[in-house]
Design a protein around this motif. Sequence first.
Motif, short mmCIF file in Angstrom:
data_model
loop_
_atom_site.label_atom_id
_atom_site.label_comp_id
_atom_site.label_asym_id
_atom_site.label_seq_id
_atom_site.Cartn_x
_atom_site.Cartn_y
_atom_site.Cartn_z
N ALA A 33 35.74 18.03 -38.13
CA ALA A 33 34.06 17.06 -39.42
C ALA A 33 34.57 15.83 -38.50
N ILE A 34 35.82 14.87 -38.56
CA ILE A 34 36.19 13.92 -38.47
C ILE A 34 35.07 13.96 -36.70
N PHE A 35 35.17 14.18 -35.76
CA PHE A 35 35.07 14.00 -34.55
C PHE A 35 33.08 14.87 -34.87
N LEU A 36 32.91 15.13 -35.33
CA LEU A 36 31.53 15.27 -35.79
C LEU A 36 30.77 14.21 -35.96
N PHE A 37 31.48 14.02 -37.21
CA PHE A 37 31.36 12.38 -37.39
C PHE A 37 30.76 11.50 -36.44
N HIS A 38 31.76 10.87 -36.26
CA HIS A 38 31.78 10.28 -34.49
C HIS A 38 30.99 10.77 -33.45
N ALA A 39 30.62 11.97 -33.51
CA ALA A 39 29.82 12.25 -32.39
C ALA A 39 28.29 12.08 -33.24
N THR A 40 28.06 11.90 -33.85
CA THR A 40 26.38 11.76 -34.35
C THR A 40 26.29 10.19 -34.42
#
Lengths: 268, 267
Positions: free
Chosen positions: A181-188
């Motif tokens: 989830a953390i890295f998904l937010f970074h990927a946004t």
Amino acid sequence: MSCWDTIQDYAFRSLGYGADRLPRSDFTLCEQITLIGSGMIWNIYFGLMALVCGFFLALLLALGKASRHWWLRSPANTFVLIFRGSPLFIQFFFAYYLFLKFKQVGFGPDWLTNAWAGALIVLFLNTAAYSAEIFYGALMAVPRGETEAADAYGLSGWKRFRRVVLPTTLRLAWPGYTNEAIFLFHATTLVFFSGFPALQQRGDALYYASYFADKTFNPFVPYPILAVYFILTTLAIIGVFGLVNDRLNRHLPQDKRAKMRIRPQIIR
Amino acid sequence: MAFYASFGTVLLLLAVTAPIALGFGLLGATAARSAFVPLRWIGKAYIAVVRGVPDIAIFLFCVIALDQAFEWIRHQILCPNWGQPIRQGNDFVVCAAAKLPLSSAPQWVHEGYGFATAVLTFAIVFGAFSANVLFGAMRAVPVAQLETATAYGMSARQSFWRILMPQMWVYALPGLSNLWMVLIKSTPLLFLLGIEDIVYWARELGGTKTSRFTDYPHGDWRLWYFAGLLVFYLAFTKLSEIVLARLTRKLSHGQATTGGDALRNAA
């Protein structure tokens, strides 16, 4: 112009409300903080929507990967391989031009080329693939004793899955899923740098941060502001996922619970 | 032609960045477990900040920041008698001798400099990630091993180099191999750093060409170019997976881990 006026002008600028133009010169700290914060709305929108939708697809994919039937297993494996094996950045570009092609030949709805839909689809499929791998690992790690106990109690099929396998899978997968989830937010933050246009300069936090850095040629103000926003988001994610983790592990004694910490093996 | 050469750029970047990033990682990890408190804070802060912030934000930040930092240092050394302030409104002004690369330099120096800052940026980001992995790996080495080393009269330095270093790799390998995959997958971000890499050329060459500008007019082929890139990356990650699986097998040899036991039982 006071800071309050700036907030009124730019707090929802990323959604198209407030002032028409972005500030051009003499950038104040307040303007930068407000506008970059306004861009965070998009990051949170993309992250949250992709995460919620992706969760269910990921569960299905994980079950598909674990299935006995090859016609379920091989599509799930291929899907995960494609989305995990190629860079998200290229996926965005590919999807954008694919949707553009659709638009030209008049196939499907034409809002697919807009970031809010097109990029969301890519992020959704991408996070589903990564989470599927995490859930699959957890599914494989469900202790044999638990399924044997379920059999002994006469549970089978859906009931066994719903009451025994799924809770344990989630419990095992949760720390890894938090990471995802953390890295998904970074990927946004990639969205508006990868083909998808920011219509009328409605962009995400990084879009505005790089706008300021380009205009002032001073990266030492906007990027640290962005960093603070993202660190706060990360802390919020860890907090919320920690609550869910407590709920998932509520039957276990305190010291047996899986601690929420970052696990280096499972970064994406 | 430049399109094919840009694949070389990507591979070169990977080959150069990986060892440098590993070096940064080792420094970061040893700093983070150092007995000297400020050093430990620096190590931990480095890991936490880089991991907490989206990597492209750091990419975009570092390229400008590093460039300005280098120019500022050279400015201080080369032009001590410069009267004006460096930040004039929205401009960053250093004296001509401190410009990097010098404005008189040939084209390849400019490109090389751009590539070098990109490598350094990648190394900083992935250094933090690998520092985190190595930090975990150093803690995973059984304490008894280190205690034995102390009992044999080894100094802290000796036990670090002779006991900890050789043993930690097998614990670090799963994390590092994952990191390698992440590194491969972040190479297209070079495009954002202003390098003419494969993404740049795919966009350039794939765009609609009319017969006025080229002998080979075609429509919008960018979709197919990016499909090609997808396949390239898929093949590359698959290949890496195979190589890394072999490496894991090799490193597990003779280790007191499940993997090592499996190898012993098979033999």
